[in-house]
Motif scaffolding. Structure first.
Motif, PDB file in Angstrom:
ATOM      1  N   ARG A  33      35.104 -30.699  15.151  1.00  0.00           N
ATOM      2  CA  ARG A  33      34.011 -31.242  14.360  1.00  0.00           C
ATOM      3  C   ARG A  33      32.917 -31.783  15.272  1.00  0.00           C
ATOM      4  NH1 ARG A  33      33.220 -29.550   9.587  1.00  0.00           N
ATOM      5  NH2 ARG A  33      32.039 -31.457   9.078  1.00  0.00           N
ATOM      6  N   GLY A  34      31.706 -31.298  15.036  1.00  0.00           N
ATOM      7  CA  GLY A  34      30.546 -31.891  15.669  1.00  0.00           C
ATOM      8  C   GLY A  34      29.978 -32.939  14.728  1.00  0.00           C
ATOM      9  N   SER A  35      28.684 -33.104  14.738  1.00  0.00           N
ATOM     10  CA  SER A  35      28.041 -34.053  13.841  1.00  0.00           C
ATOM     11  C   SER A  35      27.789 -33.369  12.499  1.00  0.00           C
ATOM     12  CB  SER A  35      26.727 -34.546  14.454  1.00  0.00           C
ATOM     13  OG  SER A  35      26.115 -35.512  13.633  1.00  0.00           O
ATOM     14  N   GLY A  36      28.842 -33.346  11.659  1.00  0.00           N
ATOM     15  CA  GLY A  36      28.724 -32.753  10.335  1.00  0.00           C
ATOM     16  C   GLY A  36      28.921 -31.259  10.265  1.00  0.00           C
ATOM     17  N   VAL A  37      29.298 -30.605  11.384  1.00  0.00           N
ATOM     18  CA  VAL A  37      29.531 -29.162  11.394  1.00  0.00           C
ATOM     19  C   VAL A  37      30.788 -28.858  12.198  1.00  0.00           C
ATOM     20  CG1 VAL A  37      27.081 -28.589  11.201  1.00  0.00           C
ATOM     21  CG2 VAL A  37      28.127 -28.785  13.464  1.00  0.00           C
ATOM     22  N   GLU A  38      31.328 -27.656  11.998  1.00  0.00           N
ATOM     23  CA  GLU A  38      32.461 -27.207  12.807  1.00  0.00           C
ATOM     24  C   GLU A  38      31.934 -26.329  13.930  1.00  0.00           C
ATOM     25  OE1 GLU A  38      36.754 -25.982  11.478  1.00  0.00           O
ATOM     26  OE2 GLU A  38      35.533 -24.158  11.557  1.00  0.00           O
ATOM     27  N   LEU A  39      32.353 -26.641  15.143  1.00  0.00           N
ATOM     28  CA  LEU A  39      31.888 -25.931  16.327  1.00  0.00           C
ATOM     29  C   LEU A  39      33.052 -25.203  17.000  1.00  0.00           C
ATOM     30  CD1 LEU A  39      29.628 -28.767  17.830  1.00  0.00           C
ATOM     31  CD2 LEU A  39      28.924 -26.870  16.362  1.00  0.00           C
ATOM     32  N   ALA A  40      32.736 -24.095  17.645  1.00  0.00           N
ATOM     33  CA  ALA A  40      33.736 -23.314  18.373  1.00  0.00           C
ATOM     34  C   ALA A  40      33.603 -23.595  19.861  1.00  0.00           C
ATOM     35  CB  ALA A  40      33.534 -21.820  18.108  1.00  0.00           C
ATOM     36  N   GLY A  41      34.725 -23.874  20.522  1.00  0.00           N
ATOM     37  CA  GLY A  41      34.682 -24.200  21.937  1.00  0.00           C
ATOM     38  C   GLY A  41      35.843 -23.614  22.709  1.00  0.00           C
ATOM     39  N   ARG A  42      35.787 -23.780  24.024  1.00  0.00           N
ATOM     40  CA  ARG A  42      36.845 -23.264  24.898  1.00  0.00           C
ATOM     41  C   ARG A  42      36.940 -24.145  26.140  1.00  0.00           C
ATOM     42  NH1 ARG A  42      35.095 -18.205  26.017  1.00  0.00           N
ATOM     43  NH2 ARG A  42      36.279 -17.445  24.230  1.00  0.00           N
ATOM     44  N   LEU A  43      38.157 -24.537  26.449  1.00  0.00           N
ATOM     45  CA  LEU A  43      38.436 -25.236  27.704  1.00  0.00           C
ATOM     46  C   LEU A  43      39.102 -24.266  28.656  1.00  0.00           C
ATOM     47  CD1 LEU A  43      38.593 -27.895  29.378  1.00  0.00           C
ATOM     48  CD2 LEU A  43      40.885 -28.204  28.394  1.00  0.00           C
ATOM     49  N   SER A  52      25.575 -16.908  22.094  1.00  0.00           N
ATOM     50  CA  SER A  52      26.891 -17.534  22.130  1.00  0.00           C
ATOM     51  C   SER A  52      27.248 -17.914  23.566  1.00  0.00           C
ATOM     52  CB  SER A  52      27.941 -16.574  21.582  1.00  0.00           C
ATOM     53  OG  SER A  52      29.251 -17.026  21.896  1.00  0.00           O
ATOM     54  N   ALA A  53      27.428 -19.207  23.793  1.00  0.00           N
ATOM     55  CA  ALA A  53      27.855 -19.654  25.118  1.00  0.00           C
ATOM     56  C   ALA A  53      29.267 -19.173  25.431  1.00  0.00           C
ATOM     57  CB  ALA A  53      27.777 -21.173  25.201  1.00  0.00           C
ATOM     58  N   LEU A  54      30.120 -19.119  24.414  1.00  0.00           N
ATOM     59  CA  LEU A  54      31.491 -18.655  24.629  1.00  0.00           C
ATOM     60  C   LEU A  54      31.494 -17.243  25.204  1.00  0.00           C
ATOM     61  CD1 LEU A  54      33.202 -19.900  21.344  1.00  0.00           C
ATOM     62  CD2 LEU A  54      33.545 -20.796  23.637  1.00  0.00           C
ATOM     63  N   GLN A  55      30.589 -16.425  24.752  1.00  0.00           N
ATOM     64  CA  GLN A  55      30.552 -15.046  25.216  1.00  0.00           C
ATOM     65  C   GLN A  55      29.769 -14.889  26.502  1.00  0.00           C
ATOM     66  OE1 GLN A  55      29.091 -12.571  22.055  1.00  0.00           O
ATOM     67  NE2 GLN A  55      30.983 -12.715  20.868  1.00  0.00           N
ATOM     68  N   ARG A  56      28.819 -15.791  26.774  1.00  0.00           N
ATOM     69  CA  ARG A  56      27.855 -15.480  27.803  1.00  0.00           C
ATOM     70  C   ARG A  56      27.889 -16.353  29.051  1.00  0.00           C
ATOM     71  NH1 ARG A  56      24.506 -12.074  26.129  1.00  0.00           N
ATOM     72  NH2 ARG A  56      23.026 -12.608  27.751  1.00  0.00           N
ATOM     73  N   TYR A  57      28.494 -17.507  29.013  1.00  0.00           N
ATOM     74  CA  TYR A  57      28.382 -18.415  30.155  1.00  0.00           C
ATOM     75  C   TYR A  57      29.422 -18.095  31.228  1.00  0.00           C
ATOM     76  CZ  TYR A  57      25.206 -21.619  27.656  1.00  0.00           C
ATOM     77  OH  TYR A  57      24.145 -22.194  27.006  1.00  0.00           O
ATOM     78  N   SER A  58      28.986 -17.553  32.337  1.00  0.00           N
ATOM     79  CA  SER A  58      29.923 -17.240  33.421  1.00  0.00           C
ATOM     80  C   SER A  58      30.388 -18.495  34.155  1.00  0.00           C
ATOM     81  CB  SER A  58      29.283 -16.275  34.420  1.00  0.00           C
ATOM     82  OG  SER A  58      28.199 -16.873  35.078  1.00  0.00           O
ATOM     83  N   LEU A  59      29.635 -19.591  34.052  1.00  0.00           N
ATOM     84  CA  LEU A  59      30.053 -20.808  34.743  1.00  0.00           C
ATOM     85  C   LEU A  59      31.399 -21.316  34.251  1.00  0.00           C
ATOM     86  CD1 LEU A  59      26.793 -22.959  35.138  1.00  0.00           C
ATOM     87  CD2 LEU A  59      28.070 -21.753  36.921  1.00  0.00           C
ATOM     88  N   GLN A  60      31.797 -20.952  33.035  1.00  0.00           N
ATOM     89  CA  GLN A  60      33.104 -21.391  32.548  1.00  0.00           C
ATOM     90  C   GLN A  60      34.221 -20.828  33.413  1.00  0.00           C
ATOM     91  OE1 GLN A  60      34.190 -19.608  28.622  1.00  0.00           O
ATOM     92  NE2 GLN A  60      32.327 -18.400  28.879  1.00  0.00           N
TER      93      GLN A  60
END
Length: 503
Positions: free
Chosen positions: A173-183, A205-213
């Motif tokens: 849960r974010g601020s009133g919305v559901e967010l998708a994340g990855r550790l 989509s950061a999940l798909q695109r951020y190589s820094l993860q």
């Protein structure tokens, strides 16, 4: 929530590598002025739709390539298919160098080294992937082969092995919305620092695109990435309201801590471009141990536009022409007034300055971050489209009260050739904070544009991204790991005291 070992995801979209960065290609649709070809978040090639351009406008833009579905145990393919999805992940070469493989444009992959070098990979005959320099399309002589079944590759003549990490996907849960994340955690049981990647204004989509993860995890740093509201797999409506986004970032940090449990040590944020406004605000709400700002600003979005216009004129050779600079600032005042009115009034004033200066030799060089759009479109188009494009953007947001109130160690990495977010006034303000005793370190990579990408200038004046600066990634990792910063990283000198800030 699920946990998997080393993961990779397929993405048919253009690649990026870090929050907030631009990609090569125009990021200003319908602009008659030269556009840069550079990576965007993170990233790079793409012509942006207007809404993303206006997001960028008000300084958006990490970059980070994609990651997602793990290479499953027991895969029987020895070479990746044309998409290359099974090869995506972090590797360690036999000589100790880290290498990241991420998705590129459709049908391609992209490799990245921690020294900033990168290349697009296209599948050639006999299973080899052929590399080209940055986003230039020019061959660089590198060849890569993958053995997906065994998690191996060969970069030129050097073998490498996929690095095992622990990945935990989640919805929170974010601020009133559901967010998708990855550790993404480094393998092992020891405590590690945690960094949460904060978006720029991109819609991707950061999940798909951020190589820094992957890249940070390969360097021993737990990394949490999430799709901000209204993007990717997250719910809610896209917004550029910095306070809402900052609260979401705080929720993301809480979720990352929950997932990481006892392994999490020091924690903080890394935000690029627009994320440079959001991350410090999140720190003000809930203190952390550090914050990294890449190609961000300590001025308001409207001040950013004026700085970008002044940068445009200096770059075009009109920096010493007071009449040209005064005329350009008159245009900036007119476009700011139009925005201030919610696009309800100010059209006559804009038309007047356009008519007054349209034949001036410097006029074609005026670009800025949103002035280009208002100069390049008629009143009817602006009335119809512009309000929706800037809805929620706090154009007068002043970050200085937040920055003055922070005692959290900060690292600011800026590009000396950044046309979207010129660093001049930001550096002056950071220096004043340093002289006041704030724990701020800054570094300017002199040849880097927005997103911290170095570039070549084509015959038509467009910038084509080639790489990120040597030292940029090492600077961030040293700071996040809590190491003493070196005096220089590549060509960038680090200023971490009042002495170098003129105090």
């Amino acid at each position: 929530m699920n946990a998997t070992d080393v993961t990779a995801t397929d993405s048919s979209r253009p690649d990026s590598n870090q929050p907030g960065s631009n990609r090569p290609g125009s990021n200003r649709p319908n602009s008659k002025r030269p556009n840069s070809k550079r990576p965007r978040h993170s990233t790079p090639p793409r012509a942006q739709r207007l809404s993303a351009a206006f997001a960028l406008l008000l300084c958006a833009t990490q970059a980070v390539a994609a990651e997602p579905v793990a290479a499953r145990p027991g895969a029987n393919a020895t070479e990746p298919r044309a998409s290359g999805s099974c090869a995506i992940g972090s590797y360690r070469l036999a000589d100790g160098r880290p290498l990241d493989i991420g998705p590129g444009v459709e049908g391609q992959l992209r490799w990245r080294s921690d020294d900033g070098r990168t290349g697009a990979l296209a599948l050639a005959a006999h299973g080899a992937w052929i590399s080209t320099v940055g986003w230039t399309g020019r061959a660089d002589g590198h060849r890569v082969r993958f053995d997906c079944a065994h998690g191996r590759l060969r970069f030129d003549d050097t073998p490498g092995q996929r690095v095992r990490t622990i990945q935990r996907d989640t919805r929170f849960r974010g601020s009133g919305v559901e967010l998708a994340g990855r550790l993404t955690l480094p393998s092992g049981e020891g405590r590690v620092p945690l960094v949460v990647l904060v978006h720029g204004a991109e819609h991707d989509s950061a999940l798909q695109r951020y190589s820094l993860q992957r890249e940070f995890a390969n360097a021993g740093i737990a990394t949490f990435v999430y799709d901000k509201r209204g993007t990717g797999a997250s719910g809610g409506r896209y917004t550029q309201d910095y306070l809402t986004l900052a609260v979401d970032a705080v929720h993301a940090l809480d979720e990352a801590r929950r997932l990481g449990g006892a392994r999490i040590g020091r924690v903080g944020y890394q935000g690029g471009s627009q994320g440079g406004w959001v991350a410090p605000l999140a720190v003000r709400i809930a203190p952390v141990d550090f914050v990294v700002v890449g190609f961000g600003l300590a001025v308001s979005p409207l001040e950013e536009d004026r700085e970008a216009i002044a940068f445009d004129l200096r770059r075009a050779g009109f920096g010493d022409d007071p009449a040209a600079m005064a005329g350009a600032m008159a245009i900036a005042d007119a476009t700011a007034a139009l925005i201030d009115s919610g696009f309800a009034e100010g059209y006559e004033r804009l038309a007047a300055v356009k008519a007054q200066y349209a034949q001036a030799p410097w006029y074609a060089s005026v670009r800025g971050n949103f002035t280009w759009y208002l100069l390049g479109n008629d009143a009817d188009t602006i009335r119809r489209d512009a309000p929706g494009l800037v809805r929620g953007v706090p154009a007068h947001y002043d970050p200085m009260p937040v920055l003055r109130g922070l005692d959290t160690p900060q690292l600011w990495a800026l590009g000396g050739e950044d046309r979207d977010a010129p660093p001049g006034e930001t550096l002056r303000r950071l220096a004043a904070l340093q002289r006041a005793g704030k724990p701020i370190a800054s570094a300017v990579f002199a040849r880097a544009d927005h997103g911290l990408y170095e570039f070549e200038t084509a015959a038509d004046g467009e910038r084509v991204s080639t790489r990120q600066p040597d030292g940029y990634f090492r600077l961030m990792t040293d700071f996040i790991l809590g190491k003493t910063l070196q005096p220089r990283y590549g060509e960038a000198a680090v200023c971490a005291s009042a002495a170098c800030a003129g105090g």
